[in-house]
Design a protein around this motif. Structure first.
Motif, PDB file in Angstrom:
ATOM      1  N   UNK A 185      -2.007  14.725  -1.641  1.00 31.56           N
ATOM      2  CA  UNK A 185      -0.696  14.663  -2.640  1.00 31.56           C
ATOM      3  C   UNK A 185       0.750  14.499  -1.783  1.00 31.56           C
ATOM      4  N   UNK A 186       1.550  13.644  -2.107  1.00 28.75           N
ATOM      5  CA  UNK A 186       2.729  13.330  -1.433  1.00 28.75           C
ATOM      6  C   UNK A 186       3.813  14.562  -2.149  1.00 28.75           C
ATOM      7  N   UNK A 215       4.896   5.212  -5.344  1.00 24.51           N
ATOM      8  CA  UNK A 215       5.062   5.122  -6.933  1.00 24.51           C
ATOM      9  C   UNK A 215       3.903   6.345  -7.513  1.00 24.51           C
ATOM     10  N   UNK A 216       2.797   6.267  -6.942  1.00 23.49           N
ATOM     11  CA  UNK A 216       1.888   7.356  -7.686  1.00 23.49           C
ATOM     12  C   UNK A 216       2.470   8.671  -7.356  1.00 23.49           C
ATOM     13  N   UNK A 217       2.874   8.906  -6.216  1.00 23.83           N
ATOM     14  CA  UNK A 217       3.562  10.306  -5.863  1.00 23.83           C
ATOM     15  C   UNK A 217       4.931  10.574  -6.713  1.00 23.83           C
ATOM     16  N   UNK A 263       9.627   3.754  -6.256  1.00 20.52           N
ATOM     17  CA  UNK A 263      10.359   3.972  -4.981  1.00 20.52           C
ATOM     18  C   UNK A 263      11.998   4.578  -5.367  1.00 20.52           C
ATOM     19  N   UNK A 264      12.427   4.004  -6.135  1.00 18.75           N
ATOM     20  CA  UNK A 264      13.860   4.672  -6.743  1.00 18.75           C
ATOM     21  C   UNK A 264      13.654   5.983  -6.745  1.00 18.75           C
ATOM     22  N   UNK A 265      12.766   6.474  -7.705  1.00 17.99           N
ATOM     23  CA  UNK A 265      12.541   7.997  -7.823  1.00 17.99           C
ATOM     24  C   UNK A 265      12.591   8.776  -6.455  1.00 17.99           C
ATOM     25  N   UNK A 266      11.687   8.165  -5.774  1.00 16.04           N
ATOM     26  CA  UNK A 266      11.201   8.792  -4.349  1.00 16.04           C
ATOM     27  C   UNK A 266      12.710   8.898  -3.626  1.00 16.04           C
ATOM     28  N   UNK A 299       0.895  -1.279  -0.130  1.00 20.34           N
ATOM     29  CA  UNK A 299       0.154   0.151  -0.052  1.00 20.34           C
ATOM     30  C   UNK A 299       0.892   1.148  -0.046  1.00 20.34           C
ATOM     31  N   UNK A 300       2.011   1.095   0.597  1.00 19.86           N
ATOM     32  CA  UNK A 300       2.669   2.385   0.857  1.00 19.86           C
ATOM     33  C   UNK A 300       3.659   2.507  -0.217  1.00 19.86           C
ATOM     34  N   UNK A 301       4.069   1.288  -0.816  1.00 22.79           N
ATOM     35  CA  UNK A 301       4.817   1.299  -2.321  1.00 22.79           C
ATOM     36  C   UNK A 301       3.874   1.888  -3.365  1.00 22.79           C
TER      37      UNK A 301
END
Ligand code: MN
Length: 232
Positions: free
Chosen positions: A168-169, A134-136, A140-143, A128-130
Protein backbone atom coordinates in the motif's frame (compact mmCIF):
# COMPACT_ATOMS: atom_id res chain seq x y z
CA UNK A 1 17.53 22.01 -20.48
CA UNK A 2 20.12 22.01 -23.24
CA UNK A 3 21.69 18.83 -24.53
CA UNK A 4 25.02 19.37 -22.83
CA UNK A 5 23.40 19.83 -19.41
CA UNK A 6 21.36 16.70 -19.91
CA UNK A 7 24.39 14.61 -20.90
CA UNK A 8 26.35 15.83 -17.91
CA UNK A 9 23.37 15.17 -15.65
CA UNK A 10 22.93 11.67 -17.05
CA UNK A 11 26.60 10.79 -16.74
CA UNK A 12 26.77 11.99 -13.15
CA UNK A 13 23.52 10.25 -12.26
CA UNK A 14 24.82 6.96 -13.65
CA UNK A 15 28.02 7.35 -11.65
CA UNK A 16 26.02 8.01 -8.52
CA UNK A 17 23.85 4.96 -8.97
CA UNK A 18 26.82 2.66 -9.54
CA UNK A 19 28.50 4.00 -6.42
CA UNK A 20 25.33 3.76 -4.32
CA UNK A 21 26.58 1.19 -1.84
CA UNK A 22 29.17 3.64 -0.48
CA UNK A 23 26.38 5.79 0.83
CA UNK A 24 24.77 3.22 3.06
CA UNK A 25 21.49 3.13 1.16
CA UNK A 26 21.72 -0.48 0.11
CA UNK A 27 22.17 -3.58 2.19
CA UNK A 28 25.85 -3.68 1.30
CA UNK A 29 28.12 -2.57 4.15
CA UNK A 30 30.19 0.51 3.45
CA UNK A 31 33.94 0.33 3.10
CA UNK A 32 35.89 3.50 3.67
CA UNK A 33 37.93 5.35 6.26
CA UNK A 34 34.78 7.22 7.23
CA UNK A 35 31.62 5.19 7.10
CA UNK A 36 29.41 7.55 5.17
CA UNK A 37 30.33 9.91 2.37
CA UNK A 38 28.43 12.76 0.82
CA UNK A 39 26.46 11.52 -2.14
CA UNK A 40 27.72 13.34 -5.27
CA UNK A 41 24.92 15.62 -6.40
CA UNK A 42 23.83 14.17 -9.77
CA UNK A 43 23.48 17.66 -11.33
CA UNK A 44 24.99 21.14 -10.96
CA UNK A 45 23.74 23.54 -8.28
CA UNK A 46 21.94 25.64 -10.90
CA UNK A 47 20.34 22.71 -12.71
CA UNK A 48 17.02 23.07 -10.86
CA UNK A 49 16.61 26.79 -11.62
CA UNK A 50 14.28 28.57 -11.51
CA UNK A 51 12.36 26.18 -9.23
CA UNK A 52 15.16 25.73 -6.72
CA UNK A 53 17.87 28.35 -6.95
CA UNK A 54 21.60 27.65 -7.11
CA UNK A 55 22.35 29.53 -3.87
CA UNK A 56 19.91 27.37 -1.93
CA UNK A 57 21.27 24.17 -3.46
CA UNK A 58 24.86 25.20 -2.68
CA UNK A 59 24.25 26.03 0.96
CA UNK A 60 21.94 23.06 1.42
CA UNK A 61 24.47 20.61 0.01
CA UNK A 62 27.77 22.15 1.11
CA UNK A 63 26.75 23.35 4.58
CA UNK A 64 23.71 21.49 5.88
CA UNK A 65 24.32 18.11 4.25
CA UNK A 66 28.07 18.27 4.94
CA UNK A 67 27.27 18.96 8.60
CA UNK A 68 24.90 16.03 8.95
CA UNK A 69 27.38 13.73 7.22
CA UNK A 70 30.29 14.70 9.48
CA UNK A 71 28.23 14.50 12.67
CA UNK A 72 26.66 11.19 11.67
CA UNK A 73 30.11 9.71 11.13
CA UNK A 74 31.15 10.93 14.59
CA UNK A 75 28.05 9.42 16.16
CA UNK A 76 28.50 6.14 14.27
CA UNK A 77 32.06 5.82 15.59
CA UNK A 78 31.03 6.80 19.12
CA UNK A 79 28.25 4.20 19.19
CA UNK A 80 30.40 1.42 17.74
CA UNK A 81 28.26 1.17 14.60
CA UNK A 82 31.06 1.40 12.04
CA UNK A 83 30.42 -0.78 9.01
CA UNK A 84 26.65 -1.01 9.39
CA UNK A 85 24.41 0.32 6.60
CA UNK A 86 22.55 3.57 7.41
CA UNK A 87 19.16 1.91 6.95
CA UNK A 88 19.97 -0.77 9.48
CA UNK A 89 21.13 1.82 12.02
CA UNK A 90 18.07 4.00 11.51
CA UNK A 91 15.61 1.14 11.76
CA UNK A 92 16.80 0.80 15.36
CA UNK A 93 17.16 4.52 16.00
CA UNK A 94 15.49 4.29 19.43
CA UNK A 95 18.48 2.23 20.62
CA UNK A 96 21.11 4.81 19.77
CA UNK A 97 19.99 8.18 21.07
CA UNK A 98 19.48 11.61 19.60
CA UNK A 99 22.78 12.06 17.74
CA UNK A 100 22.15 9.02 15.55
CA UNK A 101 18.47 9.86 15.12
CA UNK A 102 19.03 13.51 14.18
CA UNK A 103 22.36 13.39 12.32
CA UNK A 104 21.75 9.96 10.81
CA UNK A 105 18.29 11.03 9.73
CA UNK A 106 19.78 14.20 8.26
CA UNK A 107 22.38 12.17 6.39
CA UNK A 108 19.96 9.57 5.09
CA UNK A 109 17.13 11.96 4.21
CA UNK A 110 19.32 14.32 2.19
CA UNK A 111 21.17 11.49 0.44
CA UNK A 112 17.75 10.15 -0.52
CA UNK A 113 16.40 13.60 -1.48
CA UNK A 114 19.22 14.43 -3.94
CA UNK A 115 18.52 11.23 -5.82
CA UNK A 116 14.83 11.94 -6.31
CA UNK A 117 15.45 15.43 -7.72
CA UNK A 118 16.10 16.16 -11.39
CA UNK A 119 16.01 19.16 -13.72
CA UNK A 120 12.45 20.12 -14.63
CA UNK A 121 10.97 17.91 -17.33
CA UNK A 122 13.80 15.36 -17.28
CA UNK A 123 11.48 12.54 -16.17
CA UNK A 124 7.80 11.74 -16.38
CA UNK A 125 6.04 9.01 -14.40
CA UNK A 126 5.75 5.79 -16.41
CA UNK A 127 2.39 4.12 -17.05
CA UNK A 128 3.24 1.55 -14.40
CA UNK A 129 3.95 4.23 -11.79
CA UNK A 130 0.88 6.27 -12.79
CA UNK A 131 -1.23 3.16 -12.34
CA UNK A 132 0.22 2.55 -8.88
CA UNK A 133 -0.37 6.20 -7.87
CA UNK A 134 -3.91 6.11 -9.26
CA UNK A 135 -4.63 2.87 -7.41
CA UNK A 136 -3.31 4.43 -4.22
CA UNK A 137 -4.81 7.90 -4.40
CA UNK A 138 -7.44 7.92 -7.16
CA UNK A 139 -5.35 9.90 -9.66
CA UNK A 140 -2.01 11.64 -10.12
CA UNK A 141 -3.73 14.95 -9.32
CA UNK A 142 -5.11 13.55 -6.07
CA UNK A 143 -1.67 12.25 -5.16
CA UNK A 144 -0.13 15.69 -5.73
CA UNK A 145 -2.89 17.32 -3.73
CA UNK A 146 -2.48 14.94 -0.79
CA UNK A 147 1.31 15.21 -0.87
CA UNK A 148 1.07 19.02 -0.92
CA UNK A 149 -1.34 18.98 2.02
CA UNK A 150 1.01 16.76 4.04
CA UNK A 151 4.02 18.95 3.25
CA UNK A 152 2.11 22.12 4.14
CA UNK A 153 0.90 20.50 7.34
CA UNK A 154 4.36 19.90 8.79
CA UNK A 155 4.58 22.29 11.74
CA UNK A 156 8.10 23.65 11.95
CA UNK A 157 10.84 21.51 10.42
CA UNK A 158 10.35 18.10 8.89
CA UNK A 159 9.66 16.04 5.80
CA UNK A 160 6.75 14.77 3.73
CA UNK A 161 7.03 11.29 2.29
CA UNK A 162 5.44 8.91 -0.17
CA UNK A 163 5.89 5.43 1.27
CA UNK A 164 5.05 1.83 0.53
CA UNK A 165 4.20 -0.71 3.17
CA UNK A 166 2.83 -4.20 2.45
CA UNK A 167 1.82 -3.18 -1.06
CA UNK A 168 0.00 0.00 0.00
CA UNK A 169 1.12 3.51 -0.80
CA UNK A 170 0.80 6.22 1.84
CA UNK A 171 1.69 9.85 2.36
CA UNK A 172 3.15 10.62 5.76
CA UNK A 173 4.99 13.45 7.49
CA UNK A 174 7.86 13.22 9.95
CA UNK A 175 9.23 15.89 12.31
CA UNK A 176 12.83 17.15 12.28
CA UNK A 177 15.10 14.60 10.54
CA UNK A 178 12.99 11.54 11.32
CA UNK A 179 11.94 9.29 8.46
CA UNK A 180 9.54 6.38 7.93
CA UNK A 181 12.29 3.77 8.30
CA UNK A 182 12.84 4.66 11.94
CA UNK A 183 11.31 2.57 14.67
CA UNK A 184 10.31 5.84 16.35
CA UNK A 185 8.17 6.89 13.35
CA UNK A 186 4.39 6.98 13.80
CA UNK A 187 3.86 5.61 10.27
CA UNK A 188 6.54 3.26 9.08
CA UNK A 189 7.18 2.29 5.48
CA UNK A 190 9.68 2.22 2.68
CA UNK A 191 10.46 5.76 1.46
CA UNK A 192 9.74 6.29 -2.25
CA UNK A 193 9.84 10.10 -2.40
CA UNK A 194 10.68 12.66 0.27
CA UNK A 195 10.42 16.43 0.46
CA UNK A 196 12.51 18.52 2.82
CA UNK A 197 10.32 21.29 4.23
CA UNK A 198 12.92 22.71 6.61
CA UNK A 199 13.15 26.45 5.96
CA UNK A 200 16.80 26.02 4.91
CA UNK A 201 15.49 24.13 1.85
CA UNK A 202 13.52 27.06 0.47
CA UNK A 203 13.73 30.27 2.50
CA UNK A 204 16.28 32.15 0.35
CA UNK A 205 13.96 32.05 -2.64
CA UNK A 206 10.49 31.51 -1.24
CA UNK A 207 10.72 33.01 2.28
CA UNK A 208 7.49 31.92 4.02
CA UNK A 209 5.78 30.73 0.82
CA UNK A 210 6.14 27.00 1.41
CA UNK A 211 3.22 26.21 -0.92
CA UNK A 212 5.14 27.69 -3.87
CA UNK A 213 8.19 25.62 -3.00
CA UNK A 214 6.12 22.43 -2.85
CA UNK A 215 4.60 23.22 -6.25
CA UNK A 216 8.10 23.84 -7.62
CA UNK A 217 9.37 20.55 -6.16
CA UNK A 218 6.66 18.63 -7.99
CA UNK A 219 8.23 19.88 -11.25
CA UNK A 220 11.59 18.40 -10.24
CA UNK A 221 10.84 14.81 -9.32
CA UNK A 222 13.03 12.07 -10.74
CA UNK A 223 10.11 9.71 -11.37
CA UNK A 224 12.43 6.96 -12.62
CA UNK A 225 14.03 6.92 -9.18
CA UNK A 226 10.63 6.87 -7.45
CA UNK A 227 9.64 3.93 -9.64
CA UNK A 228 12.89 2.14 -8.85
CA UNK A 229 12.28 2.75 -5.15
CA UNK A 230 8.82 1.21 -5.46
CA UNK A 231 9.48 -1.75 -7.71
CA UNK A 232 13.24 -2.19 -7.33
MN1 MN B 1 17.67 19.98 4.34
Amino acid sequence: MDKRTFLRTSALAAGGILAGSQYGLSSVGSVSEVDFRMYPLPFSFDALEPYIDAATMAVHYQKHYAGYTAKFNEAVAKNGLTGKPAEEILRQSSKWGDAIRNQGGGYYNHTFFWQTLAPAGAYKPSERLLTALSNGFGSMENFEEAFTKAALGVFGSGWAWLTEEKGSLAIVATPNQDNPLMDVADHKGKPLLGLDVWEHAYYLKYQNRRAEYIKAFLQLVNWDKVEANLFG
